[in-house]
Scaffold this active site. Structure first.
Site, PDB file in Angstrom:
ATOM      1  N   HIS A 192     -59.271 -34.504 -40.107  1.00 23.73           N
ATOM      2  CA  HIS A 192     -58.214 -34.265 -41.094  1.00 23.73           C
ATOM      3  C   HIS A 192     -56.870 -34.109 -40.384  1.00 23.73           C
ATOM      4  O   HIS A 192     -56.752 -33.351 -39.409  1.00 23.73           O
ATOM      5  CB  HIS A 192     -58.525 -33.016 -41.910  1.00 23.73           C
ATOM      6  CG  HIS A 192     -57.693 -32.912 -43.153  1.00 23.73           C
ATOM      7  ND1 HIS A 192     -56.377 -32.490 -43.127  1.00 23.73           N
ATOM      8  CD2 HIS A 192     -57.973 -33.194 -44.447  1.00 23.73           C
ATOM      9  CE1 HIS A 192     -55.891 -32.511 -44.356  1.00 23.73           C
ATOM     10  NE2 HIS A 192     -56.844 -32.933 -45.179  1.00 23.73           N
ATOM     11  N   ASP A 345     -56.738 -28.872 -48.832  1.00 24.03           N
ATOM     12  CA  ASP A 345     -56.727 -30.305 -49.083  1.00 24.03           C
ATOM     13  C   ASP A 345     -58.128 -30.907 -48.947  1.00 24.03           C
ATOM     14  O   ASP A 345     -58.509 -31.792 -49.723  1.00 24.03           O
ATOM     15  CB  ASP A 345     -55.766 -31.011 -48.127  1.00 24.03           C
ATOM     16  CG  ASP A 345     -55.570 -32.480 -48.491  1.00 24.03           C
ATOM     17  OD1 ASP A 345     -55.042 -32.742 -49.586  1.00 24.03           O
ATOM     18  OD2 ASP A 345     -55.979 -33.343 -47.698  1.00 24.03           O
TER      19      ASP A 345
END
Length: 385
Positions: A192, A345
């Site tokens: 990520h 997220d």
């Protein structure tokens, strides 16, 4: 523990008293179960913690494990208790995980009101709150959805795999515990971009502590827990996933410094992934390199392996022994705002995209020798359908 208050949702509420004040909060719609190894909160928990590790065949395989594992745990307890005493008497991992979970759910309530309220549950593998205890609390709350969220960004059968197998084992023997909730899995998220930016920011902060004229020559040593080579040879994806995280971090730093991936925390005489962190430092000092930053690339919060092994054994004792000028250590992500954004997220994207389980998670290692993995993965396939 902090609880979110939702005045707009009148149904399914409970009350808790904090002193003389009653706080009302809504039944969680989405449970976020945060899976991790855990760490003793005090020295009295050290023996049981080690016993659970040494008897877990997903974590480590020993001959005559039912006897040898408890013997090793008992033998190592005084030494490990001493180390915990030297970092304040216990691991801060529960404190950090709870804080991360609270901040995560606070953001998720804003980002995804349709799945709110969100509530986190800490599920440690080897110390309270144990995975089984966390699952029982989830069952009591009866959320609409349960997200099993591994706090190991990079997957390994010995860490992430053991936690997921513990969930399977719990429900194998407690078949009535499953609710009507929809279940899904986040098993890895080491690439990520916000995770990379978190590490990059912490590295920049540590680099700033070095004299400017020496800063560009500081070697970044990305240190991750090592793994037995026999596990690597079976096909465990952990080394490659760690390497991917390292490359993402260096890209975020625009490759500003020399760097190397190294491995720490070997246990026992069998061959493990190398070079070891300690040996890498010694080798570079012999080459005339004197300044380093250790980066705990596989850990999302401070615990014994950052606060003692890296900070005390390497940054202090080894630095003095080999004559290094300075060995710094980048902070673990902890409650860094970018890291909380990363967690939010990851989960928000997962809730939206409809992928309940990563196909990679359902695939066994090509040379897997753990029979439990076959039945466990099939169970998860059905659970998350």
């Amino acid at each position: 523990m902090f609880r979110h208050i939702f005045l707009s949702r009148a149904t399914s509420t409970k009350a808790r008293c904090f002193g003389t004040q009653a706080v009302t909060y809504a039944k969680p719609r989405t449970a976020i179960v945060m899976l991790n190894m855990g760490g003793p909160q005090n020295t009295d928990q050290v023996h049981d913690y080690l016993h659970r590790i040494m008897t877990d065949r997903d974590m480590i395989q020993l001959p005559v494990q039912s006897k040898l594992g408890p013997w090793i745990a008992k033998r190592r307890t005084p030494e490990v208790q001493k180390k915990y005493s030297e970092i304040g008497g216990g691991s801060p991992i529960l404190k950090w995980t709870n804080l991360q979970g609270e901040l995560l759910c606070k953001q998720l309530d804003k980002l995804s009101p349709e799945t709110a309220p969100h509530k986190h549950y800490v599920a440690f593998r080897y110390v309270t709150p144990l995975t089984e205890e966390a699952l029982q609390r989830v069952e009591q709350d009866q959320p609409d959805r349960v997200v099993l969220f591994s706090q190991y960004p990079q997957y390994s059968c010995a860490t992430s795999g053991s936690s997921f197998n513990a969930i399977f084992t719990h429900y194998k023997t407690n078949k009535n515990g499953l609710s009507n909730s929809k279940w899904s899995i986040i098993d890895r998220w080491g690439t990520h971009p916000l995770l990379a930016q978190t590490f990059a920011d912490n590295i920049r902060q540590e680099l700033a502590k070095f004299p400017e004229e020496k800063r560009k020559d500081v070697i970044l040593l990305f240190s991750a827990h090592s793994l037995p080579l026999k596990a690597v040879n079976r096909g465990d994806s952990y080394p490659s996933e760690i390497g991917s995280t390292v490359q993402n971090v260096m890209e975020a730093l625009n490759y500003c410094n020399p760097y190397c991936l190294v491995w720490q925390s070997k246990v026992g005489p069998l061959p493990w992934l190398e070079p070891f962190t300690e040996d890498a430092i010694k080798g570079y000092v012999k080459q005339g390199k004197k300044n380093f930053i250790l980066v705990p690339i596989a850990f999302v919060n401070e615990h014994i392996e950052t606060l003692h092994e890296l900070d005390i054994e390497y940054c202090q004792e080894l630095a003095h022994e080999v004559g290094a000028e300075k060995i710094g250590r980048a902070a673990a992500p902890n409650d860094h705002p970018l890291f909380i954004d990363a967690l939010a997220d990851v989960v928000h994207t997962h809730l939206r995209n409809g992928l309940k389980v990563n196909p990679k998670f359902l695939l066994r290692c090509p040379a897997c020798v753990n029979g439990k993995c076959s039945t466990s993965k099939q169970w998860f396939r059905e659970l998350c359908n």
